[in-house]
Design a protein around this motif. Structure first.
Motif, PDB file in Angstrom:
ATOM      1  N   ILE A   5       0.834  -1.204   0.000  1.00  0.00           N
ATOM      2  CA  ILE A   5       0.000   0.000   0.000  1.00  0.00           C
ATOM      3  C   ILE A   5       0.867   1.252   0.000  1.00  0.00           C
ATOM      4  N   SER A   6       1.894   1.256   0.834  1.00  0.00           N
ATOM      5  CA  SER A   6       2.804   2.415   0.898  1.00  0.00           C
ATOM      6  C   SER A   6       3.512   2.619  -0.434  1.00  0.00           C
ATOM      7  N   LYS A   7       3.860   1.533  -1.098  1.00  0.00           N
ATOM      8  CA  LYS A   7       4.535   1.632  -2.390  1.00  0.00           C
ATOM      9  C   LYS A   7       3.630   2.308  -3.421  1.00  0.00           C
ATOM     10  N   ILE A   8       2.366   1.908  -3.445  1.00  0.00           N
ATOM     11  CA  ILE A   8       1.422   2.544  -4.366  1.00  0.00           C
ATOM     12  C   ILE A   8       1.247   4.016  -4.010  1.00  0.00           C
ATOM     13  N   TYR A 159      -9.566  -7.134  -7.956  1.00  0.00           N
ATOM     14  CA  TYR A 159      -8.486  -6.440  -7.265  1.00  0.00           C
ATOM     15  C   TYR A 159      -8.064  -5.171  -8.005  1.00  0.00           C
ATOM     16  N   LEU A 160      -8.179  -5.172  -9.341  1.00  0.00           N
ATOM     17  CA  LEU A 160      -7.869  -3.955 -10.097  1.00  0.00           C
ATOM     18  C   LEU A 160      -8.976  -2.928  -9.911  1.00  0.00           C
ATOM     19  N   GLN A 161     -10.204  -3.390  -9.965  1.00  0.00           N
ATOM     20  CA  GLN A 161     -11.340  -2.485  -9.771  1.00  0.00           C
ATOM     21  C   GLN A 161     -11.284  -1.840  -8.391  1.00  0.00           C
ATOM     22  N   ALA A 162     -10.987  -2.641  -7.384  1.00  0.00           N
ATOM     23  CA  ALA A 162     -10.907  -2.115  -6.023  1.00  0.00           C
ATOM     24  C   ALA A 162      -9.780  -1.105  -5.886  1.00  0.00           C
ATOM     25  N   THR A 163      -8.679  -1.339  -6.566  1.00  0.00           N
ATOM     26  CA  THR A 163      -7.528  -0.444  -6.441  1.00  0.00           C
ATOM     27  C   THR A 163      -7.799   0.918  -7.058  1.00  0.00           C
ATOM     28  N   ILE A 164      -8.378   0.947  -8.274  1.00  0.00           N
ATOM     29  CA  ILE A 164      -8.636   2.267  -8.855  1.00  0.00           C
ATOM     30  C   ILE A 164      -9.789   2.950  -8.130  1.00  0.00           C
ATOM     31  N   PHE A 165     -10.703   2.163  -7.566  1.00  0.00           N
ATOM     32  CA  PHE A 165     -11.779   2.714  -6.746  1.00  0.00           C
ATOM     33  C   PHE A 165     -11.186   3.393  -5.508  1.00  0.00           C
ATOM     34  N   GLN A 230       1.428  -5.481  -8.348  1.00  0.00           N
ATOM     35  CA  GLN A 230       2.109  -4.831  -9.469  1.00  0.00           C
ATOM     36  C   GLN A 230       1.098  -4.377 -10.522  1.00  0.00           C
ATOM     37  N   GLU A 231       0.148  -5.238 -10.842  1.00  0.00           N
ATOM     38  CA  GLU A 231      -0.904  -4.863 -11.799  1.00  0.00           C
ATOM     39  C   GLU A 231      -1.750  -3.716 -11.244  1.00  0.00           C
ATOM     40  N   ALA A 232      -2.022  -3.778  -9.956  1.00  0.00           N
ATOM     41  CA  ALA A 232      -2.842  -2.748  -9.315  1.00  0.00           C
ATOM     42  C   ALA A 232      -2.154  -1.388  -9.374  1.00  0.00           C
ATOM     43  N   GLU A 233      -0.861  -1.371  -9.129  1.00  0.00           N
ATOM     44  CA  GLU A 233      -0.120  -0.110  -9.181  1.00  0.00           C
ATOM     45  C   GLU A 233      -0.159   0.487 -10.586  1.00  0.00           C
ATOM     46  N   ALA A 234       0.047  -0.346 -11.601  1.00  0.00           N
ATOM     47  CA  ALA A 234       0.013   0.146 -12.985  1.00  0.00           C
ATOM     48  C   ALA A 234      -1.376   0.687 -13.332  1.00  0.00           C
TER      49      ALA A 234
END
Length: 264
Positions: A5-8, A159-165, A230-234
């Motif tokens: 989380i901190s990395k993102i 997990y991607l949807q949640a991350t950009i959300f 990694q995908e989530a960060e991108a």
């Protein structure tokens, strides 16, 4: 998971600064300027609701017969967010979604809501985004913003949807924008009060309680899977770049209007 989380958060901080310091906020001086802003921003409000419901569909059982689905803690997190976003209260205490609340604010200030209504009605009738954009004469930057959101939705990767959300939508309203709206509301209380209420409600509900829930939801979905993170960060980097592009489009439209007013 806190390290991920901190990395993102560290990776996207320069993009977040670009968004909260974007010049678009500094050129909104009149209700007419705010109307231009809202007529594009409403698409981000609408596709936020679509992103939300896609997450609920993936993380909970929304069909009959009902069966337990996924992790109960994650089900709770998304359902709690949906309740607040889809059935909040307006300034008079009536239940409404945040999208409908935004449309009400647009109507008060005199925005063209027919365009957004045409988009929704056309899309609901035939499911074709390009036809709906054409019917509504949707600004190009708003089209691209919505297209990206639905690219993530169609990935079927919760997990991607949640991350950009979580990282791409929450806590992106700068103080200077709120100050500008408050100032306009003092001058035009009969036109600005509803968007002022919307923004205050957004900060109270989305920026505080929901952001905590969304962060936990993202952590639950990504877990310790390094590939997911990694995908989530991108994805969130691209989401914030799309937000900047949306604001660039709104800024250009507002400045074009001011130039036209000067030459008349």
């Amino acid at each position: 998971m806190q390290n991920y989380i901190s990395k993102i958060q560290n990776r996207i901080e320069p993009l977040r600064r670009q968004i909260v310091n974007h010049p678009v906020y500094g050129v909104i001086h009149t209700p007419e300027d705010l109307k231009i802003f809202m007529q594009s921003h409403v698409y981000a409000v609408w596709d936020f609701m679509s992103l939300l419901k896609s997450l609920q569909n993936q993380l909970t059982c929304t069909s009959v017969p009902w069966f337990p689905k996924g992790d109960a803690d994650t089900r709770y997190l998304i359902n709690e967010i949906v309740v607040g976003e889809e059935s909040d209260v307006d300034s008079e205490g009536n239940r409404t979604s945040h999208f409908e609340l935004y449309l009400k604010a647009m109507e008060q200030i005199g925005c063209d809501t027919d365009s957004m209504n045409r988009f929704v009605e056309n899309l609901q009738a035939n499911g074709n985004f390009q036809e709906a954009f054409a019917a509504a004469n949707t600004p190009l930057s708003a089209q691209k913003f919505v297209d990206f959101t639905f690219e993530i939705i169609r990935s079927n990767k919760a997990y991607l949807q949640a991350t950009i959300f979580t990282f791409g939508r929450e806590d992106l309203i700068p103080g200077m924008f709120l100050s500008m709206v408050n100032d306009l509301n003092k001058r035009f209380p009969d036109s600005i009060s509803q968007i002022k209420y919307y923004l205050e409600r957004h900060i109270e509900v989305d920026g505080d309680h929901h952001s905590i829930l969304a962060l936990q939801m993202t952590a639950n979905l990504c877990g310790e899977n390094q590939q997911y993170w990694q995908e989530a960060e991108a994805a969130v980097v691209q989401a914030l770049q799309m937000r900047i592009a949306l604001w660039d489009g709104v800024y250009a439209e507002i400045m074009a209007g001011k130039s036209a007013a000067v030459t008349v």
